[in-house]
Scaffold this active site. Structure first.
Site, PDB file in Angstrom:
ATOM      1  N   ASN A   1       0.846  -1.200   0.000  1.00  0.00           N
ATOM      2  CA  ASN A   1       0.000   0.000   0.000  1.00  0.00           C
ATOM      3  C   ASN A   1       0.879   1.246   0.000  1.00  0.00           C
ATOM      4  O   ASN A   1       1.931   1.290   0.635  1.00  0.00           O
ATOM      5  CB  ASN A   1      -1.034  -0.009   1.135  1.00  0.00           C
ATOM      6  CG  ASN A   1      -0.468  -0.162   2.531  1.00  0.00           C
ATOM      7  OD1 ASN A   1       0.558  -0.795   2.737  1.00  0.00           O
ATOM      8  ND2 ASN A   1      -1.140   0.417   3.508  1.00  0.00           N
TER       9      ASN A   1
ATOM     10  N   GLU B   1       0.409   5.250   0.599  1.00  0.00           N
ATOM     11  CA  GLU B   1      -0.499   6.301   1.058  1.00  0.00           C
ATOM     12  C   GLU B   1      -0.040   7.667   0.561  1.00  0.00           C
ATOM     13  O   GLU B   1       1.040   7.807  -0.033  1.00  0.00           O
ATOM     14  CB  GLU B   1      -0.595   6.251   2.585  1.00  0.00           C
ATOM     15  CG  GLU B   1      -1.204   4.927   3.041  1.00  0.00           C
ATOM     16  CD  GLU B   1      -1.540   4.866   4.515  1.00  0.00           C
ATOM     17  OE1 GLU B   1      -1.052   5.713   5.289  1.00  0.00           O
ATOM     18  OE2 GLU B   1      -2.297   3.949   4.883  1.00  0.00           O
TER      19      GLU B   1
ATOM     20  N   CYS C   1      -4.243   0.720  -2.524  1.00  0.00           N
ATOM     21  CA  CYS C   1      -4.081  -0.524  -1.759  1.00  0.00           C
ATOM     22  C   CYS C   1      -3.001  -1.415  -2.383  1.00  0.00           C
ATOM     23  O   CYS C   1      -2.752  -1.376  -3.600  1.00  0.00           O
ATOM     24  CB  CYS C   1      -5.376  -1.322  -1.758  1.00  0.00           C
ATOM     25  SG  CYS C   1      -6.748  -0.539  -0.918  1.00  0.00           S
TER      26      CYS C   1
ATOM     27  N   GLU D   1      -3.116  -4.537  -3.003  1.00  0.00           N
ATOM     28  CA  GLU D   1      -3.628  -5.487  -4.006  1.00  0.00           C
ATOM     29  C   GLU D   1      -3.598  -4.876  -5.404  1.00  0.00           C
ATOM     30  O   GLU D   1      -3.226  -5.519  -6.382  1.00  0.00           O
ATOM     31  CB  GLU D   1      -5.076  -5.894  -3.692  1.00  0.00           C
ATOM     32  CG  GLU D   1      -5.240  -6.662  -2.415  1.00  0.00           C
ATOM     33  CD  GLU D   1      -5.528  -5.760  -1.218  1.00  0.00           C
ATOM     34  OE1 GLU D   1      -4.836  -4.736  -1.055  1.00  0.00           O
ATOM     35  OE2 GLU D   1      -6.421  -6.103  -0.439  1.00  0.00           O
TER      36      GLU D   1
ATOM     37  N   CYS E   1     -10.688  -4.624  -0.057  1.00  0.00           N
ATOM     38  CA  CYS E   1     -11.795  -3.658  -0.075  1.00  0.00           C
ATOM     39  C   CYS E   1     -12.615  -3.858  -1.355  1.00  0.00           C
ATOM     40  O   CYS E   1     -12.195  -4.548  -2.294  1.00  0.00           O
ATOM     41  CB  CYS E   1     -11.242  -2.229   0.000  1.00  0.00           C
ATOM     42  SG  CYS E   1     -10.524  -1.629  -1.546  1.00  0.00           S
TER      43      CYS E   1
ATOM     44  N   CYS F   1     -10.887  -3.015  -4.715  1.00  0.00           N
ATOM     45  CA  CYS F   1      -9.909  -4.030  -5.144  1.00  0.00           C
ATOM     46  C   CYS F   1     -10.603  -5.298  -5.631  1.00  0.00           C
ATOM     47  O   CYS F   1     -10.122  -5.952  -6.558  1.00  0.00           O
ATOM     48  CB  CYS F   1      -8.937  -4.335  -4.014  1.00  0.00           C
ATOM     49  SG  CYS F   1      -7.745  -2.992  -3.735  1.00  0.00           S
TER      50      CYS F   1
HETATM   51  N1  THU Z   1      -5.280  -1.422   2.556  1.00  0.00           N
HETATM   52  C1  THU Z   1      -4.691  -2.269   1.671  1.00  0.00           C
HETATM   53  O1  THU Z   1      -3.615  -1.991   1.138  1.00  0.00           O
HETATM   54  N2  THU Z   1      -5.338  -3.430   1.380  1.00  0.00           N
HETATM   55  C2  THU Z   1      -6.478  -3.851   2.003  1.00  0.00           C
HETATM   56  O2  THU Z   1      -6.982  -4.921   1.697  1.00  0.00           O
HETATM   57  C3  THU Z   1      -7.090  -3.023   3.047  1.00  0.00           C
HETATM   58  C4  THU Z   1      -6.574  -1.632   3.139  1.00  0.00           C
HETATM   59  C5  THU Z   1      -4.538  -0.198   2.934  1.00  0.00           C
HETATM   60  C6  THU Z   1      -5.083   1.097   2.442  1.00  0.00           C
HETATM   61  C7  THU Z   1      -4.573   2.062   3.476  1.00  0.00           C
HETATM   62  O3  THU Z   1      -3.232   2.414   3.146  1.00  0.00           O
HETATM   63  C8  THU Z   1      -4.524   1.241   4.746  1.00  0.00           C
HETATM   64  O4  THU Z   1      -4.522  -0.110   4.347  1.00  0.00           O
HETATM   65  C9  THU Z   1      -5.671   1.490   5.700  1.00  0.00           C
HETATM   66  O5  THU Z   1      -6.876   1.419   5.046  1.00  0.00           O
END
Ligand code: THU
Length: 138
Positions: free
Chosen positions: A46, A48, A57, A59, A91, A94
């Site tokens: 991920n 940000e 994300c 994925e 999510c 994704c």
């Molecule tokens: N996130 C992911 O990378 N994958 C998931 O399946 C759930 C959420 C990340 C997005 C964000 O950077 C952090 O987790 C919190 O939501």
């Protein structure tokens, strides 16, 4: 729930990338590993952003890497969560992106907590029934 155990090669690759997530805002680090039709593995973390909504994300990063390398079908997806006691499944956004490369919904999605070792597995078609499809898509 699918009952397949998580393949060791996917877990091992995720472990190698455990320091790569960029999650200074949520402090919720995720590594994803996907297996394409060729059998090759691709990884993503991920990423940000100070403008929160621009976060991507793990994925999606992994899937986009796979597509960039020529894959057009995704067979398996691992979500390797570093900061959660419980395994987490992708999510909604994704799930739709996985559906693009698993149109029959047969991709297996594994969720794993690196903190506790708890895990789960499910088929994409059970995570996202009636996925949106455009008739003209590839
Ligand atoms: N996130 C992911 O990378 N994958 C998931 O399946 C759930 C959420 C990340 C997005 C964000 O950077 C952090 O987790 C919190 O939501």
């Amino acid at each position: 729930m699918a009952s397949r155990v998580i393949p060791e090669d996917m877990l091992e690759l995720a472990r190698r990338y455990r320091d790569r997530p960029y999650a200074p805002y949520s402090r919720f680090r995720v590594v994803s590993v996907v297996r394409g039709e060729s059998g090759r593995l691709y990884v993503g973390v991920n990423v940000e952003n100070a403008s929160y909504g621009l976060t991507v994300c793990a994925e999606r990063v992994a899937i986009f890497n796979a597509v960039t390398e020529g894959e057009r079908r995704i067979r398996e997806v691992l979500v390797y969560a570093l900061d959660s006691d419980e395994p987490v499944f992708p999510c909604g956004a994704c799930r739709q992106v996985i559906a693009e490369f698993s149109p029959d919904g047969s991709a297996i999605v594994y969720a794993y907590s690196a903190k506790t070792g708890k895990w789960g597995a499910a088929l994409l078609r059970d995570l996202l029934p009636e996925a949106f499809k455009l008739e003209t898509s590839e």
